[in-house]
Design a protein around this motif. Structure first.
Motif, PDB file in Angstrom:
ATOM      1  N   LYS A 160       7.340  79.342  22.869  1.00 52.74           N
ATOM      2  CA  LYS A 160       7.516  79.668  21.428  1.00 52.74           C
ATOM      3  C   LYS A 160       8.585  78.850  20.799  1.00 52.74           C
ATOM      4  CE  LYS A 160       8.412  83.751  23.109  1.00 52.74           C
ATOM      5  NZ  LYS A 160       8.520  83.809  24.465  1.00 52.74           N
ATOM      6  N   SER A 161       8.999  79.206  19.602  1.00 50.23           N
ATOM      7  CA  SER A 161      10.199  78.352  19.004  1.00 50.23           C
ATOM      8  C   SER A 161      11.254  79.244  19.203  1.00 50.23           C
ATOM      9  CB  SER A 161       9.917  78.131  17.484  1.00 50.23           C
ATOM     10  OG  SER A 161       9.862  79.360  16.724  1.00 50.23           O
ATOM     11  N   LEU A 162      12.393  78.529  19.577  1.00 51.25           N
ATOM     12  CA  LEU A 162      13.574  79.249  19.901  1.00 51.25           C
ATOM     13  C   LEU A 162      14.988  78.861  19.217  1.00 51.25           C
ATOM     14  CD1 LEU A 162      13.068  78.883  24.051  1.00 51.25           C
ATOM     15  CD2 LEU A 162      12.961  80.981  22.709  1.00 51.25           C
ATOM     16  N   PRO A 163      15.915  79.665  19.173  1.00 50.36           N
ATOM     17  CA  PRO A 163      17.148  79.514  18.414  1.00 50.36           C
ATOM     18  C   PRO A 163      17.897  78.441  19.062  1.00 50.36           C
ATOM     19  CG  PRO A 163      17.352  81.506  19.460  1.00 50.36           C
ATOM     20  CD  PRO A 163      15.927  81.198  19.546  1.00 50.36           C
ATOM     21  N   LYS A 164      18.783  77.688  18.457  1.00 47.11           N
ATOM     22  CA  LYS A 164      19.540  76.477  18.853  1.00 47.11           C
ATOM     23  C   LYS A 164      20.148  76.770  20.434  1.00 47.11           C
ATOM     24  CE  LYS A 164      23.745  73.971  17.745  1.00 47.11           C
ATOM     25  NZ  LYS A 164      24.571  73.748  16.697  1.00 47.11           N
ATOM     26  N   ARG A 165      21.004  77.878  20.357  1.00 45.41           N
ATOM     27  CA  ARG A 165      21.732  78.428  21.415  1.00 45.41           C
ATOM     28  C   ARG A 165      20.821  78.315  22.788  1.00 45.41           C
ATOM     29  NH1 ARG A 165      26.778  80.761  22.927  1.00 45.41           N
ATOM     30  NH2 ARG A 165      26.535  80.545  25.241  1.00 45.41           N
ATOM     31  N   CYS A 166      19.682  79.276  22.487  1.00 47.51           N
ATOM     32  CA  CYS A 166      18.678  79.407  23.660  1.00 47.51           C
ATOM     33  C   CYS A 166      17.904  78.229  24.275  1.00 47.51           C
ATOM     34  CB  CYS A 166      17.631  80.338  23.223  1.00 47.51           C
ATOM     35  SG  CYS A 166      16.712  80.962  24.495  1.00 47.51           S
ATOM     36  N   THR A 167      17.790  77.512  23.080  1.00 47.92           N
ATOM     37  CA  THR A 167      17.157  76.095  23.588  1.00 47.92           C
ATOM     38  C   THR A 167      18.070  74.970  24.200  1.00 47.92           C
ATOM     39  OG1 THR A 167      15.811  75.833  21.465  1.00 47.92           O
ATOM     40  CG2 THR A 167      15.885  73.628  22.660  1.00 47.92           C
ATOM     41  N   ARG A 168      19.370  75.124  24.007  1.00 45.52           N
ATOM     42  CA  ARG A 168      20.399  74.234  24.588  1.00 45.52           C
ATOM     43  C   ARG A 168      20.440  74.698  26.114  1.00 45.52           C
ATOM     44  NH1 ARG A 168      24.142  74.436  21.049  1.00 45.52           N
ATOM     45  NH2 ARG A 168      25.386  76.263  22.069  1.00 45.52           N
ATOM     46  N   ASP A 169      20.557  76.236  26.144  1.00 46.31           N
ATOM     47  CA  ASP A 169      20.703  76.991  27.580  1.00 46.31           C
ATOM     48  C   ASP A 169      19.778  76.381  28.417  1.00 46.31           C
ATOM     49  OD1 ASP A 169      23.374  77.801  26.714  1.00 46.31           O
ATOM     50  OD2 ASP A 169      22.464  79.740  26.188  1.00 46.31           O
ATOM     51  N   LEU A 170      18.389  76.670  27.808  1.00 47.01           N
ATOM     52  CA  LEU A 170      17.162  76.316  28.644  1.00 47.01           C
ATOM     53  C   LEU A 170      17.076  74.831  29.081  1.00 47.01           C
ATOM     54  CD1 LEU A 170      14.303  78.508  27.134  1.00 47.01           C
ATOM     55  CD2 LEU A 170      15.552  78.984  29.456  1.00 47.01           C
ATOM     56  N   VAL A 171      17.537  73.934  28.251  1.00 47.40           N
ATOM     57  CA  VAL A 171      17.259  72.548  28.413  1.00 47.40           C
ATOM     58  C   VAL A 171      18.420  72.222  29.599  1.00 47.40           C
ATOM     59  CG1 VAL A 171      17.928  70.272  27.552  1.00 47.40           C
ATOM     60  CG2 VAL A 171      16.506  71.629  26.347  1.00 47.40           C
ATOM     61  N   ASP A 172      19.659  72.896  29.614  1.00 46.05           N
ATOM     62  CA  ASP A 172      20.347  72.662  30.663  1.00 46.05           C
ATOM     63  C   ASP A 172      20.168  73.258  32.134  1.00 46.05           C
ATOM     64  OD1 ASP A 172      22.236  71.476  28.976  1.00 46.05           O
ATOM     65  OD2 ASP A 172      23.368  73.586  28.559  1.00 46.05           O
ATOM     66  N   ASN A 173      19.236  74.505  32.153  1.00 46.59           N
ATOM     67  CA  ASN A 173      18.971  75.012  33.136  1.00 46.59           C
ATOM     68  C   ASN A 173      17.656  74.144  33.701  1.00 46.59           C
ATOM     69  OD1 ASN A 173      20.703  77.198  33.183  1.00 46.59           O
ATOM     70  ND2 ASN A 173      19.402  78.398  31.922  1.00 46.59           N
ATOM     71  N   LEU A 174      17.055  73.567  33.086  1.00 50.00           N
ATOM     72  CA  LEU A 174      16.193  72.671  33.384  1.00 50.00           C
ATOM     73  C   LEU A 174      16.397  71.395  33.895  1.00 50.00           C
ATOM     74  CD1 LEU A 174      12.968  73.464  30.799  1.00 50.00           C
ATOM     75  CD2 LEU A 174      13.153  74.189  33.009  1.00 50.00           C
ATOM     76  N   LYS A 175      17.654  71.102  33.856  1.00 52.89           N
ATOM     77  CA  LYS A 175      18.398  69.936  34.358  1.00 52.89           C
ATOM     78  C   LYS A 175      17.866  68.748  33.654  1.00 52.89           C
ATOM     79  CE  LYS A 175      20.862  71.896  37.402  1.00 52.89           C
ATOM     80  NZ  LYS A 175      20.456  73.344  37.101  1.00 52.89           N
ATOM     81  N   LEU A 176      17.525  68.687  32.342  1.00 58.62           N
ATOM     82  CA  LEU A 176      17.412  67.739  31.393  1.00 58.62           C
ATOM     83  C   LEU A 176      18.731  67.139  30.920  1.00 58.62           C
ATOM     84  CD1 LEU A 176      14.476  69.062  29.296  1.00 58.62           C
ATOM     85  CD2 LEU A 176      14.015  67.321  30.908  1.00 58.62           C
ATOM     86  N   VAL A 177      19.049  66.016  31.468  1.00 64.92           N
ATOM     87  CA  VAL A 177      20.284  65.387  31.388  1.00 64.92           C
ATOM     88  C   VAL A 177      20.326  63.955  30.676  1.00 64.92           C
ATOM     89  CG1 VAL A 177      21.201  66.510  33.219  1.00 64.92           C
ATOM     90  CG2 VAL A 177      20.300  64.079  33.396  1.00 64.92           C
ATOM     91  N   SER A 178      21.604  63.819  29.864  1.00 63.86           N
ATOM     92  CA  SER A 178      21.672  62.315  29.105  1.00 63.86           C
ATOM     93  C   SER A 178      21.989  61.274  30.133  1.00 63.86           C
ATOM     94  CB  SER A 178      22.287  62.689  28.023  1.00 63.86           C
ATOM     95  OG  SER A 178      21.799  63.466  26.982  1.00 63.86           O
ATOM     96  N   HIS A 179      22.296  61.599  31.270  1.00 65.89           N
ATOM     97  CA  HIS A 179      22.939  60.515  32.111  1.00 65.89           C
ATOM     98  C   HIS A 179      22.898  60.995  33.421  1.00 65.89           C
ATOM     99  CE1 HIS A 179      26.895  62.463  32.145  1.00 65.89           C
ATOM    100  NE2 HIS A 179      26.874  62.456  30.921  1.00 65.89           N
ATOM    101  N   PRO A 180      22.860  60.264  34.443  1.00 66.26           N
ATOM    102  CA  PRO A 180      23.035  60.714  35.877  1.00 66.26           C
ATOM    103  C   PRO A 180      24.312  61.364  36.385  1.00 66.26           C
ATOM    104  CG  PRO A 180      22.427  58.281  35.877  1.00 66.26           C
ATOM    105  CD  PRO A 180      22.578  58.555  34.375  1.00 66.26           C
ATOM    106  N   PRO A 181      24.500  62.372  36.869  1.00 58.09           N
ATOM    107  CA  PRO A 181      25.800  63.074  37.086  1.00 58.09           C
ATOM    108  C   PRO A 181      26.544  62.123  38.012  1.00 58.09           C
ATOM    109  CG  PRO A 181      23.655  64.375  37.893  1.00 58.09           C
ATOM    110  CD  PRO A 181      23.267  63.108  37.476  1.00 58.09           C
TER     111      PRO A 181
END
Length: 312
Positions: free
Chosen positions: A291-312
């Motif tokens: 489903k479509s999700l609000p901004k905060r929820c999308t950001r939290d799930l992206v973080d939890n799925l470990k989608l990152v912008s650069h290697p740690p």
């Protein structure tokens, strides 16, 4: 050809044998392959498709700097008839086809791409606007990619979810699931069910069946790769009724229509392939695939799925 593994002498022998049979060149560590950009480090692998995504924006002539925070507008639903028909749908089809390939590393756009993929035969202006929104979201998250940690435990866990009757046109439900090996995302899906579920329980239970089927295949694959799969994999679901039905061996009128699925789930529960756990909706990682999700929820799930912008 890509050769991988931890047996360095075996890999060298294999390369020597192939070089005797074919003309070949050793390009060293994989860094780019079919649009995939791979960065190696002692911490693990970082895989992205930033260049591929950037090329898509050029195709769509998306030259401004405007970005959005989510790939789908909240509570937006595409329909076959809203908007004007596109005079030349070829660009729409090319962009959607390319976005499908982009989901290889961008699981966060899977639901949005699934939505626009349903209108390839007769796309309209509203559908094209949805594609542009996905591209604007990608523009703001261009270097997001998957990180596979070298220190992640090889323990499989799954999340299963369904958005009951979410399509306003045919009232079919959308299912979503994802699998993590330790902290690394290895499999995910967003798909509309082929039937109309008469209850949220039926929609969720059929999603659980699809998730279990994928779970069994992944367990077989991991075993074939030498990874132990002796313990039951935790499978998280946010529907208590579904979990109760899966554990209850008494069928009644309301569950006869899913009795075969019940036997399938229960068999693998009893034989230790999986364990069912309840999870709160806010911790349901598969939500982003249904489903479509609000901004905060999308950001939290992206973080939890470990989608990152650069290697740690």
């Amino acid at each position: 050809m890509i050769i991988t593994g931890d047996d360095l002498s075996g890999i060298q022998e294999h390369k020597d044998f192939l070089s005797q049979q074919f003309e070949m060149k050793d390009l060293g560590h994989l860094s780019y392959f079919l649009g995939l950009e791979i960065t190696h480090s002692t911490d693990g692998l970082y895989i992205t498709q930033a260049k591929y995504a950037s090329n898509l924006m050029s195709q769509a002539r998306l030259t401004d700097s405007k970005t959005v925070d989510t790939p789908v507008e909240l509570n937006a639903h595409l329909t076959p008839s809203r908007g004007k028909p596109l005079s030349n749908p070829s660009l729409y089809r090319r962009l959607v086809g390319s976005l499908v390939y982009l989901t290889v590393t961008r699981s966060d756009i899977s639901y949005a791409v699934h939505q626009v993929s349903q209108y390839l035969s007769a796309p309209r202006s509203t559908h094209y606007a949805a594609v542009l929104r996905i591209l604007r979201y990608l523009k703001g998250t261009l270097f997001h990619g998957l990180f596979y940690s070298a220190r992640s435990p090889l323990v499989l866990r799954a999340f299963s979810d369904a958005d009951w009757a979410g399509d306003p046109t045919d009232r079919r439900s959308t299912i979503g699931y994802c699998f993590l090996l330790g902290s690394s995302l290895i499999s995910w899906r967003s798909k509309k069910q082929t039937f109309v579920a008469r209850s949220s329980t039926k929609a969720e239970y059929r999603a659980l069946v699809d998730t279990t089927s994928e779970l069994l295949w992944l367990r077989w694959l991991l075993k074939d790769l030498g990874v132990s799969t002796s313990s039951a994999a935790p499978l998280y679901c946010d529907n208590q009724s579904v979990i109760h039905i899966a554990h209850n061996d008494v069928f009644h009128e309301r569950t006869k229509h899913i009795e075969i699925d019940c036997h399938f789930i229960r068999y693998h529960l009893v034989h230790g392939a999986l364990k069912l756990f309840s999870v709160s909706s806010k911790d349901q990682l598969a939500d982003i695939f249904t489903k479509s999700l609000p901004k905060r929820c999308t950001r939290d799930l992206v973080d939890n799925l470990k989608l990152v912008s650069h290697p740690p």
